[in-house]
Design a protein around this motif. Structure first.
Motif, PDB file in Angstrom:
ATOM      1  N   VAL A  18       3.616  -3.740 -16.178  1.00 24.71           N
ATOM      2  CA  VAL A  18       3.103  -4.264 -14.912  1.00 24.71           C
ATOM      3  C   VAL A  18       3.271  -3.193 -13.837  1.00 24.71           C
ATOM      4  N   HIS A  19       2.174  -2.563 -13.478  1.00 24.31           N
ATOM      5  CA  HIS A  19       2.180  -1.464 -12.526  1.00 24.31           C
ATOM      6  C   HIS A  19       2.219  -1.982 -11.081  1.00 24.31           C
ATOM      7  N   VAL A  20       2.475  -1.058 -10.173  1.00 23.99           N
ATOM      8  CA  VAL A  20       2.446  -1.364  -8.746  1.00 23.99           C
ATOM      9  C   VAL A  20       1.096  -1.958  -8.350  1.00 23.99           C
ATOM     10  N   GLN A  21       0.019  -1.364  -8.835  1.00 26.93           N
ATOM     11  CA  GLN A  21      -1.334  -1.863  -8.521  1.00 26.93           C
ATOM     12  C   GLN A  21      -1.483  -3.321  -8.935  1.00 26.93           C
ATOM     13  N   ASP A  22      -0.939  -3.675 -10.108  1.00 19.94           N
ATOM     14  CA  ASP A  22      -1.024  -5.060 -10.590  1.00 19.94           C
ATOM     15  C   ASP A  22      -0.265  -6.005  -9.667  1.00 19.94           C
ATOM     16  N   ALA A  23       0.945  -5.611  -9.302  1.00 21.65           N
ATOM     17  CA  ALA A  23       1.806  -6.466  -8.492  1.00 21.65           C
ATOM     18  C   ALA A  23       1.363  -6.535  -7.039  1.00 21.65           C
ATOM     19  N   ALA A  24       0.458  -5.643  -6.637  1.00 19.42           N
ATOM     20  CA  ALA A  24      -0.034  -5.663  -5.254  1.00 19.42           C
ATOM     21  C   ALA A  24      -0.981  -6.834  -4.998  1.00 19.42           C
ATOM     22  N   VAL A  25      -1.628  -7.340  -6.044  1.00 19.11           N
ATOM     23  CA  VAL A  25      -2.625  -8.403  -5.842  1.00 19.11           C
ATOM     24  C   VAL A  25      -2.003  -9.673  -5.248  1.00 19.11           C
ATOM     25  N   PRO A  26      -0.915 -10.225  -5.823  1.00 19.20           N
ATOM     26  CA  PRO A  26      -0.327 -11.407  -5.170  1.00 19.20           C
ATOM     27  C   PRO A  26       0.189 -11.122  -3.766  1.00 19.20           C
ATOM     28  N   MET A  27       0.572  -9.875  -3.485  1.00 17.70           N
ATOM     29  CA  MET A  27       0.976  -9.532  -2.122  1.00 17.70           C
ATOM     30  C   MET A  27      -0.206  -9.653  -1.164  1.00 17.70           C
ATOM     31  N   ARG A  61       0.836  -1.207   0.000  1.00 16.99           N
ATOM     32  CA  ARG A  61       0.000   0.000   0.000  1.00 16.99           C
ATOM     33  C   ARG A  61       0.875   1.263   0.000  1.00 16.99           C
ATOM     34  N   SER A  62       2.033   1.204   0.640  1.00 20.00           N
ATOM     35  CA  SER A  62       2.966   2.332   0.600  1.00 20.00           C
ATOM     36  C   SER A  62       3.494   2.524  -0.823  1.00 20.00           C
ATOM     37  N   PHE A  63       3.717   1.429  -1.519  1.00 14.82           N
ATOM     38  CA  PHE A  63       4.145   1.504  -2.914  1.00 14.82           C
ATOM     39  C   PHE A  63       3.065   2.152  -3.779  1.00 14.82           C
ATOM     40  N   ILE A  64       1.814   1.786  -3.526  1.00 12.39           N
ATOM     41  CA  ILE A  64       0.700   2.364  -4.290  1.00 12.39           C
ATOM     42  C   ILE A  64       0.663   3.872  -4.093  1.00 12.39           C
ATOM     43  N   LYS A 106       7.671   6.042 -13.982  1.00 12.42           N
ATOM     44  CA  LYS A 106       7.078   4.720 -14.184  1.00 12.42           C
ATOM     45  C   LYS A 106       7.788   3.718 -13.274  1.00 12.42           C
ATOM     46  N   ILE A 107       7.007   2.955 -12.522  1.00 16.90           N
ATOM     47  CA  ILE A 107       7.539   1.906 -11.653  1.00 16.90           C
ATOM     48  C   ILE A 107       7.000   0.581 -12.173  1.00 16.90           C
ATOM     49  N   GLY A 108       7.833  -0.150 -12.884  1.00 13.13           N
ATOM     50  CA  GLY A 108       7.439  -1.432 -13.448  1.00 13.13           C
ATOM     51  C   GLY A 108       7.937  -2.574 -12.580  1.00 13.13           C
ATOM     52  N   ILE A 109       7.097  -3.573 -12.376  1.00  6.91           N
ATOM     53  CA  ILE A 109       7.446  -4.709 -11.519  1.00  6.91           C
ATOM     54  C   ILE A 109       7.668  -5.951 -12.377  1.00  6.91           C
ATOM     55  N   CYS A 110       8.710  -6.698 -12.053  1.00 11.75           N
ATOM     56  CA  CYS A 110       9.128  -7.822 -12.885  1.00 11.75           C
ATOM     57  C   CYS A 110       8.362  -9.103 -12.529  1.00 11.75           C
ATOM     58  N   LEU A 111       7.167  -9.209 -13.089  1.00 12.25           N
ATOM     59  CA  LEU A 111       6.403 -10.461 -13.020  1.00 12.25           C
ATOM     60  C   LEU A 111       6.421 -11.056 -14.425  1.00 12.25           C
ATOM     61  N   GLN A 112       7.596 -11.532 -14.808  1.00 10.12           N
ATOM     62  CA  GLN A 112       7.866 -11.886 -16.196  1.00 10.12           C
ATOM     63  C   GLN A 112       7.135 -13.127 -16.690  1.00 10.12           C
TER      64      GLN A 112
END
Length: 332
Positions: free
Chosen positions: A305-314, A100-103, A113-119
């Motif tokens: 892959v945005h922060v919002q996208d990568a937050a779901v598995p978290m 949530r802090s990342f969001i 742009k903050i891209g997350i590596c969910l390759q």
């Protein structure tokens, strides 16, 4: 020509460096690691032991963050404050609270742009499976399954002790090895309603983090999901992802997408590309994802892959852990 840097020259850094060097529109301008002995890893490229000094000295368009989990947020925050785009290795954060802090960080720095590596989203097998699901030709999704049966020896944790500490790693097999599968399950199953999970340690390693986990996932559209992961197997076995549709069953195993037929042999549909010399589970998704991210930087577009996208598995990991502690179903 975009100028990139890599912070952290550990196990995954060579994959990022290879992806940068494979793109003619990117030049590797600097690298950074606290270990001076790694100064010769990339000959001819300026080396720093202090990432803040690197940010202040070099003119950079993007920084790749390949650091232990507990350093993801502070280093990403420093890059964003300098107006530098970030391509960050998974996981997004240590836990759901830090996610949530990342969001909030992303919302406060919209120019960055903050891209997350969910390759693994970009493996050919998974891209085709998503197309099949979205196309609807085999009906709606009924169930999704993800299995990770890998092995990690005790020295995996003793060589790098942060991996066994909750405050530095955020967890074990879920956040380190199986986060890609959790991400893929939620992409296939849709929005999550609830999770019931069980977290355990089957190995006597003396770490704080889990090595084995199982979960039952209920999706809002009525899909049933099952997830199981362990680091206690004899060796790294093939990851398995299965989707049951109303009129067909598809399975990714051994980096191949199969259509499973009850009355005949399985059909081979597509196989993942692989990076030469890499671990089999890395695949070639890094190169595709890095290329896409830099294209977004150049075009100022949002298809990464945005922060919002990568937050779901978290959030899924947090729910599984809380469910195990409270021994109850957790509603998201």
């Amino acid at each position: 020509m975009l100028r990139a840097a890599v912070i952290g020259l550990g196990d995954v850094a060579p994959i990022h460096i290879a992806a940068i060097e494979a793109n003619p529109d990117i030049v590797l301008a600097a690298v950074c690691d606290i270990d001076q002995a790694k100064a010769t890893i990339v000959p001819g490229v300026p080396f720093y032991t202090d990432y803040m000094k690197m940010l202040e000295t070099e003119t950079l368009d993007c920084v790749h963050i390949c650091l232990p989990h507990y350093l993801h947020y502070p280093v990403t925050k420093a890059c964003a404050a300098s107006g530098i785009h970030v391509f960050q290795e998974k996981p997004l954060a240590l836990n759901a609270a830090e996610a949530r802090s990342f969001i909030a960080l992303e919302a406060e720095n919209r120019q960055v742009k903050i891209g997350i590596c969910l390759q693994n989203r970009f493996n050919e097998t998974f891209e085709r499976l998503q197309q099949i699901v979205a196309g609807g030709q085999y009906g709606a999704v009924k169930g999704v399954k993800g299995i990770v049966a890998w092995a990690r020896p005790k020295d995996y944790y003793t060589v790098k002790p942060w991996r066994g500490l909750m405050e530095q790693a955020g967890g074990g097999v879920m956040i380190n090895q199986a986060i890609h599968v959790l991400d893929q399950l939620q992409l296939l199953g849709g929005e999550i309603a609830s999770i019931r999970g069980s977290v355990d340690q089957l190995l006597d390693y003396g770490t704080e983090v889990e090595d084995t986990v199982s979960a039952h996932i209920r999706f809002k559209g009525g899909v049933t999901g099952i997830f199981w992961a362990t680091n206690a197997y004899a060796e790294n076995s093939s990851v398995e992802i299965e989707v049951i549709l109303e009129q067909a069953r598809f399975r990714i195993k051994d980096n191949i997408l199969w259509k499973i037929n009850e009355d005949g042999p399985a059909e081979h549909w597509v196989e993942d590309s692989r990076l030469p010399g890499s671990k089999f589970y890395y695949g070639a998704g890094h190169i595709k994802l890095v290329r896409k991210f830099y294209q977004c930087i150049q075009a100022d577009s949002q298809d990464y892959v945005h922060v919002q996208d990568a937050a779901v598995p978290m959030l899924m990991i947090d729910a599984i852990r809380t469910s195990s502690e409270l021994k109850t179903e957790i509603y998201l």
